[in-house]
Motif scaffolding. Structure first.
Motif, PDB file in Angstrom:
ATOM      1  N   LYS A   1     -11.329  -6.141  14.078  1.00  0.00           N
ATOM      2  CA  LYS A   1     -10.241  -5.259  14.408  1.00  0.00           C
ATOM      3  C   LYS A   1      -9.032  -6.003  14.915  1.00  0.00           C
ATOM      4  O   LYS A   1      -7.679  -5.540  15.016  1.00  0.00           O
TER       5      LYS A   1
ATOM      6  N   ASP B   1     -11.242  -7.218   5.292  1.00  0.00           N
ATOM      7  CA  ASP B   1     -10.371  -6.264   4.437  1.00  0.00           C
ATOM      8  C   ASP B   1      -9.303  -5.581   5.267  1.00  0.00           C
ATOM      9  O   ASP B   1      -9.559  -4.856   6.394  1.00  0.00           O
ATOM     10  N   PRO B   2      -8.161  -5.883   5.019  1.00  0.00           N
ATOM     11  CA  PRO B   2      -7.127  -5.596   5.747  1.00  0.00           C
ATOM     12  C   PRO B   2      -6.713  -4.013   5.892  1.00  0.00           C
ATOM     13  O   PRO B   2      -6.259  -3.629   6.781  1.00  0.00           O
ATOM     14  N   ALA B   3      -7.318  -3.356   4.896  1.00  0.00           N
ATOM     15  CA  ALA B   3      -6.961  -1.720   4.703  1.00  0.00           C
ATOM     16  C   ALA B   3      -7.978  -1.116   5.846  1.00  0.00           C
ATOM     17  O   ALA B   3      -7.714  -0.209   6.563  1.00  0.00           O
ATOM     18  N   THR B   4      -9.120  -1.443   6.055  1.00  0.00           N
ATOM     19  CA  THR B   4     -10.168  -0.944   6.830  1.00  0.00           C
ATOM     20  C   THR B   4     -10.134  -1.761   8.245  1.00  0.00           C
ATOM     21  O   THR B   4     -10.935  -1.271   9.168  1.00  0.00           O
ATOM     22  N   ARG B   5      -9.637  -2.723   8.396  1.00  0.00           N
ATOM     23  CA  ARG B   5      -9.802  -3.700   9.453  1.00  0.00           C
ATOM     24  C   ARG B   5     -11.513  -3.925   9.973  1.00  0.00           C
ATOM     25  O   ARG B   5     -11.818  -3.895  10.870  1.00  0.00           O
TER      26      ARG B   5
ATOM     27  N   ARG C   1     -15.815  -7.771   5.145  1.00  0.00           N
ATOM     28  CA  ARG C   1     -16.731  -7.587   4.018  1.00  0.00           C
ATOM     29  C   ARG C   1     -17.623  -8.908   3.717  1.00  0.00           C
ATOM     30  O   ARG C   1     -17.155 -10.067   4.429  1.00  0.00           O
TER      31      ARG C   1
END
Length: 188
Positions: free
Chosen positions: A132, A157-161, A164
């Motif tokens: 986060k 994953d920068p889109a979902t913070r 993976r």
């Protein structure tokens, strides 16, 4: 706890970033701040400290001039309520060496060496907090009963913070990201 053993007031009250920043390095050693509350960590074993130092040295040598790797210092994840974590190993931008506090945007990689007493925090809580905060890479080192460490790597994953799963290594790390590094942790 006996009447002679009264915990100091700061252990029972939320502290602010300003209060924490006024404390000495000795007062800050061995603790983290979570939601403004002081959290004492378990004492690290010699094996734990050696794993962290070997990793930090190898990462520092492999990182190139733009990055430094070190052990055991505060990372300020948020100011209100105050969240300060103390990862076992941190890879940070070399040009931020004199900036205090160290913030997530200064970091490339954090590593936690799991010990008895830190399992849930290192496997679940910190993974979420570091993701986060936007820290690109997280590695978790498990001290297996066989004596051969298991290393789990995670990539943001920068889109979902959220992280993976990356690669998993047994004993020897042969990572290509965030930079090429080989570290043998079997001979501790």
């Amino acid at each position: 706890m006996t009447a002679d053993m009264v915990a100091p007031a700061w252990m029972h009250e939320q502290i602010t970033a300003e209060q924490y920043d006024a404390w000495s390095a000795e007062q800050c050693a061995g603790i983290e701040i979570v939601d403004g509350m002081v959290v004492a960590g378990p004492s690290a074993s010699k094996r734990h400290n050696r794993l962290a130092r070997i990793l930090a040295n190898a990462l520092d040598a492999a990182a190139g001039p733009e990055w430094n790797a070190d052990t055991d210092f505060d990372v300020r994840l948020q100011d209100v309520p105050l969240v300060n974590r103390r990862p076992d190993v941190v890879v940070y931008r070399a040009d931020t060496i004199d900036l205090t506090p160290t913030r997530p945007e200064h970091l490339l990689l954090v590593v936690e060496v799991v010990s008895p007493g830190s399992e849930t925090t290192d496997r679940i809580v910190k993974v979420d907090q570091y993701a986060k905060a936007g820290i690109a890479f997280y590695w978790r080192v498990e001290q297996a009963a066989t004596g051969v460490p298991l290393i789990y790597t995670y990539v943001l994953d920068p889109a979902t913070r959220a992280y993976r799963d990356g690669e998993m290594f047994t004993g020897t790390i042969k990572a290509a990201v965030p930079f090429s590094v080989i570290v043998d942790l079997r001979a501790i």
